[in-house]
Design an enzyme around this catalytic site. Structure first.
Site, mmCIF file in Angstrom:
data_model
loop_
_atom_site.group_PDB
_atom_site.id
_atom_site.type_symbol
_atom_site.label_atom_id
_atom_site.label_comp_id
_atom_site.label_asym_id
_atom_site.label_seq_id
_atom_site.Cartn_x
_atom_site.Cartn_y
_atom_site.Cartn_z
ATOM 1 C CD GLU A 12 -3.558 -8.383 6.309
ATOM 2 O OE1 GLU A 12 -3.904 -7.193 6.520
ATOM 3 O OE2 GLU A 12 -3.156 -8.811 5.195
ATOM 4 C CG HIS A 16 -2.023 -1.091 1.143
ATOM 5 N ND1 HIS A 16 -2.887 -1.188 0.151
ATOM 6 C CD2 HIS A 16 -2.159 -1.982 2.212
ATOM 7 C CE1 HIS A 16 -3.594 -2.225 0.500
ATOM 8 N NE2 HIS A 16 -3.401 -2.893 1.475
ATOM 9 C CG ASP A 39 -6.518 -4.538 5.874
ATOM 10 O OD1 ASP A 39 -7.344 -3.948 5.321
ATOM 11 O OD2 ASP A 39 -5.371 -4.479 5.298
#
Length: 248
Positions: free
Chosen positions: A141, A42, A167
């Site tokens: 997650e 990310h 998440d």
């Protein structure tokens, strides 16, 4: 000092690099953090940025782990070939997926990683046997990952189970701060920490703020990314402005 030499409750304070800038990341590595996470999932670290980072890293000050984009042997091997000290593999939901991540990080006979360090990334004249052992972390997650965390944590040669609380809270339909504050015996974070302790692996997590880092520490996590590179800039800017503000 290695992790094995540390007390069980010792916390390794990390910083999360997202901006994609090699010199900023290397400055953070030398700033006193215990480890650095480099985000290729990310963040702005693509393959070229990773190669540029490790090409400039002539002397290690702290472990640098790359969160790869996926549980993919090419991505894992490429990050390690570039010079990463380890990888953080996202969205691992089963023991089989954890084993695949570990196998991708290690050369035979333990794993299936192919030989081919990028030129200049490390001294590789001694062959695979002379290369440092990579750290391998897998991210828990999702709800299925929490349900399987005991089997995931027991994966041979796994080093860390790393929680992405944002998440995980999304996956569980919960507020992230409520998740961090939940200390019930069957709550997700206590379950994860117990599984790590039983398996002898380290529990790690991304915090993003002092307050969330304190909550994660209270839950028993020992590898904690307190803030990001842009967060460090913000905190440093605030401190500099405060230092220049005349007293009332």
């Amino acid at each position: 000092m290695t992790d094995a030499d540390l007390p069980a409750d010792a916390v390794r304070t990390g910083v999360w690099a997202t901006l994609g800038d090699a010199r900023t990341t290397l400055a953070l590595e030398r700033a006193g953090f215990d480890w650095v996470g480099v985000d290729a999932q990310h963040g702005h670290f693509d393959d070229a940025a990773l190669r540029g980072l490790f090409a400039l890293r002539h002397e290690a000050a702290a472990p640098v782990l790359v969160r790869v984009a996926a549980n993919d042997p090419t991505a894992i091997g490429r990050a390690l070939d570039a010079g990463a000290d380890g990888v953080i593999v996202p969205l691992v939901q089963s023991a089989g997926q954890a084993e695949a991540a570990v196998a991708a990080a290690h050369y035979p006979p333990r794993g299936a990683r192919s030989w081919g360090p990028l030129p200049g990334s490390r001294d590789s004249t001694g062959g695979a046997a002379s290369m440092p052992r990579p750290r391998c972390a897998v991210m828990v997650e999702t709800a299925p990952a929490v349900a399987a965390v005991e089997e995931i944590a027991a994966t041979p040669d796994l080093d860390l189970v790393f929680v992405g609380p944002f998440d995980l809270s999304l996956a569980l339909g919960r507020d992230v701060d409520d998740l961090l504050a939940d200390t019930a015996e069957d709550a997700p974070l206590p379950v994860i920490v117990r599984a790590c302790r039983a398996a002898g692996v380290l529990p790690g997590a991304f915090a993003g703020s002092y307050e969330r880092a304190a909550a994660l520490r209270a839950q028993g996590f020992s590898w904690i990314a307190v803030t990001t590179d842009s967060g460090v800039l913000h905190l440093g800017s605030a401190a500099a402005r405060a230092g220049l503000t005349p007293p009332a």
